[in-house]
Design an enzyme around this catalytic site. Structure first.
Site, short mmCIF file in Angstrom:
data_model
loop_
_atom_site.label_atom_id
_atom_site.label_comp_id
_atom_site.label_asym_id
_atom_site.label_seq_id
_atom_site.Cartn_x
_atom_site.Cartn_y
_atom_site.Cartn_z
N SER A 216 72.76 -99.71 18.03
CA SER A 216 72.67 -100.86 17.13
C SER A 216 72.67 -100.43 15.67
CB SER A 216 71.40 -101.66 17.49
OG SER A 216 71.44 -102.92 16.89
N ASP A 402 77.85 -107.25 25.17
CA ASP A 402 77.16 -107.46 23.90
C ASP A 402 77.94 -108.42 23.01
OD1 ASP A 402 75.31 -107.16 21.86
OD2 ASP A 402 76.22 -105.31 21.09
N HIS A 459 73.88 -105.06 25.04
CA HIS A 459 73.59 -104.27 23.85
C HIS A 459 72.78 -103.01 24.19
CE1 HIS A 459 73.28 -104.09 19.46
NE2 HIS A 459 72.01 -103.80 19.58
#
Ligand SMILES: *[C@@H]1O[C@H](CO)[C@@H](O)[C@H](O)[C@H]1NC(C)=O
Ligand SMILES: *[C@@H]1O[C@H](CO)[C@@H](O)[C@H](O)[C@H]1NC(C)=O
Ligand SMILES: *[C@@H]1O[C@H](CO)[C@@H](O)[C@H](O)[C@H]1NC(C)=O
Ligand SMILES: *[C@@H]1O[C@H](CO)[C@@H](O)[C@H](O)[C@H]1NC(C)=O
Ligand SMILES: *[C@@H]1O[C@H](CO)[C@@H](O)[C@H](O)[C@H]1NC(C)=O
Length: 481
Positions: A216, A402, A459
């Site tokens: 991320s 994601d 994610h």
């Protein structure tokens, strides 16, 4: 009688609706997009947390044997099922009293020769202990908040380190406002200092190699640390040599200008219609022009109202889709994470990991780390990644499901990137990646770049596909590419 029951049910439903609305209002992080992680509630159980352990003066005291310092950092407690680990504070900036918290797990197999892997969470402002306990560490919390061993942990084949980064995140702290990172240079410098001290303390061999990994917003942090090491070690003789071999970035935000392309993706997924697509395109154009004008405040605000929603009441994305969850397009919300916050802040845990009563910053109230990095959020580290690609293995992996840092967005920035191998990347054949007869995903190789799409993962890919991600990282760090 029947009517009364019916009424009671209706009232009950109304109360639930009212409660969840209030809940959503009090916890704006539920709408937070670049900070996909749960933010925790303050918790104190009155158990003596002991004293924080500051290791730097001990590491640098030549009359103190290393084994003695390691012993002080050893994490002891029956709740850890005999899993060996070490934790404490490293002072990375004496002037501001900036200290980084680390937790280190020696490899379960061949620790003397196992590669050293650092894991960094994103946010900005999310504790790396989230990754430890929910993604790839040797321990996880079960439904009764008890620690259990994880079946697939990266620490089986790696000396695995977690650092709360940047200072002000999780158990890491600084005494001065100037101590917070304002850009990725600050991030890289502080992390490098912490990693050098860890090498001094644990003396991993040069041959095993050092890998920086994360997810991320760590799409910024990972290149920041690797590039800093690369630059410093090529320019001057460093106190401690760090044998950097490569990096692995999962669903990473690295080049916002080329990753700010949500509209087409959401349209193709069926999550917005033509009208929504028009609104997305308009906002994306605005965001791109802010970035091109180097107005990072403007770019941040566009990103925030488009999809992130940290400082906006209802992003365009959540208004149009009703989603409160941006990390897997099969889910509209997620409520996990409560028990991890309690576990980390319990007196017994604090004592065992040597943080004493130092505040845990990853709470749902303020996020000073993100506010200090506001102008960094939409900035790019693409030039650093290009430079790294000339010297080291760079693995860019993406969980397929994601939204916030979706695979096609990442592909878009990689296609724009100029690096040794970029021509080959454009025409490189896609290989099917199989594990035990199952299709785990797809891989492309070009120069030092390994680009991977992980099937059926969001994610937090190591959480969703622990076996495949374990195989992926072990292959990456143990074999030539
Ligand atoms: C270094 O360690 C020795 C042995 O434990 C101790 O006597 C000494 O006070 C320490 N020096 C400093 C500067 O802390
Ligand atoms: C871990 O492995 C054991 C033994 O193979 C299995 O029974 C258990 O369900 C696994 N746990 C998880 C969370 O996958
Ligand atoms: C590791 O390599 C560096 C650079 O080649 C060298 O200076 C250092 O002494 C080596 N360290 C060990 C422990 O072998
Ligand atoms: C968002 O809504 C809350 C409550 O309705 C309000 O207090 C706050 O000022 C609003 N924030 C913005 C940025 O509009
Ligand atoms: C989302 O909806 C809210 C409530 O109607 C509104 O205040 C807000 O401006 C909308 N956000 C965007 C980006 O359109």
């Amino acid at each position: 009688m029947k009517t009364a029951t019916h009424c009671a049910v209706l009232i009950f439903v109304a109360i639930i609706a009212a409660c969840s609305a209030a809940d959503g209002g009090e916890r704006p992080y539920r709408r937070s997009f670049i900070n996909p992680y749960p933010r925790y509630k303050f918790y104190e159980d009155g158990v003596d947390p002991g004293e924080p352990l500051f290791l730097t003066p001990l590491i640098h005291n030549s009359s103190m044997p290393r084994e003695q310092v390691q012993k002080l950092a050893r994490v002891v407690g029956s709740q850890y099922h005999g899993v060996e680990s070490y934790a404490g504070y490293l002072t990375v900036d004496k002037g501001f009293n900036s200290n980084m918290f680390f937790w280190y797990f020696p490899a379960q197999q061949d620790a003397d020769y196992a590669p050293v892997v650092l894991w960094l969470q994103g946010g900005p402002g999310a504790s790396s202990l989230f990754g430890l306990f929910t993604e790839n560490g040797p321990l996880e919390l079960d439904a009764h908040s008890k620690l259990q061993k994880r079946n697939y942990t990266w620490s089986k084949t790696h000396n695995l380190i977690y650092i709360d980064n940047p200072v002000g995140t999780g158990f890491s702290f600084t005494d001065k406002d100037e101590g917070y990172a304002k850009n990725e240079k600050d991030v890289g410098r502080n992390l490098h200092e912490a990693v050098m001290q860890l090498y001094e303390l644990f003396q991993w061999s040069n041959s095993s190699g050092f890998w920086v990994t994360g997810e991320s917003y760590a799409g910024k942090y990972v290149p920041a640390l690797a590039y800093h090491i690369h630059q410093v070690q090529n320019a001057i003789e460093t106190r401690v040599y760090v044998p950097l071999k490569g990096v692995a970035i999962g669903n990473g935000l690295s080049d916002p200008l080329h990753q700010l392309k949500y509209g087409d993706y959401l349209y193709q997924l069926g999550l917005i219609d033509d009208n929504g697509l028009q609104s997305f395109h308009a906002a994306e154009e605005k965001g791109a022009s802010c970035i091109k004008n180097h107005d990072m405040e403007c770019a941040f605000n566009v990103f925030d109202s488009l999809i992130n929603g940290d400082l906006t009441n209802g992003s365009l994305f959540s208004n149009l889709t009703g989603y409160n969850w941006y990390y897997n397009y099969l889910k509209t919300h997620d409520n996990s994470g409560e028990n991890l916050g309690q576990f980390l802040q319990a007196g017994e845990t604090r004592r065992s990991i040597h943080v004493g009563n130092k505040p845990f910053h990853d709470l749902d109230k303020e996020n000073k780390v993100e506010l200090h990095l506001k102008h960094d959020v939409m900035d790019s580290v693409a030039p650093w990644i290009a430079e790294l690609l000339a010297h080291y293995t760079v693995c860019i992996y993406s969980g397929q499901l994601d939204i916030i840092v979706a695979y096609p967005l990442t592909r878009n920035y990689l296609k724009q990137l100029k690096f040794p191998g970029s021509d080959r990347y454009r025409v490189a054949p896609r290989e099917i990646w199989r594990i035990g007869g199952e299709v785990a995903g797809y891989v492309k190789h070009a120069g030092h770049l390994v680009e991977i799409m992980v099937r059926n993962a969001g994610h937090m890919a190591p959480h969703d596909q622990p076996k495949w991600l374990y195989e992926m990282i072990t292959h990456l760090t143990h074999y030539k590419h």
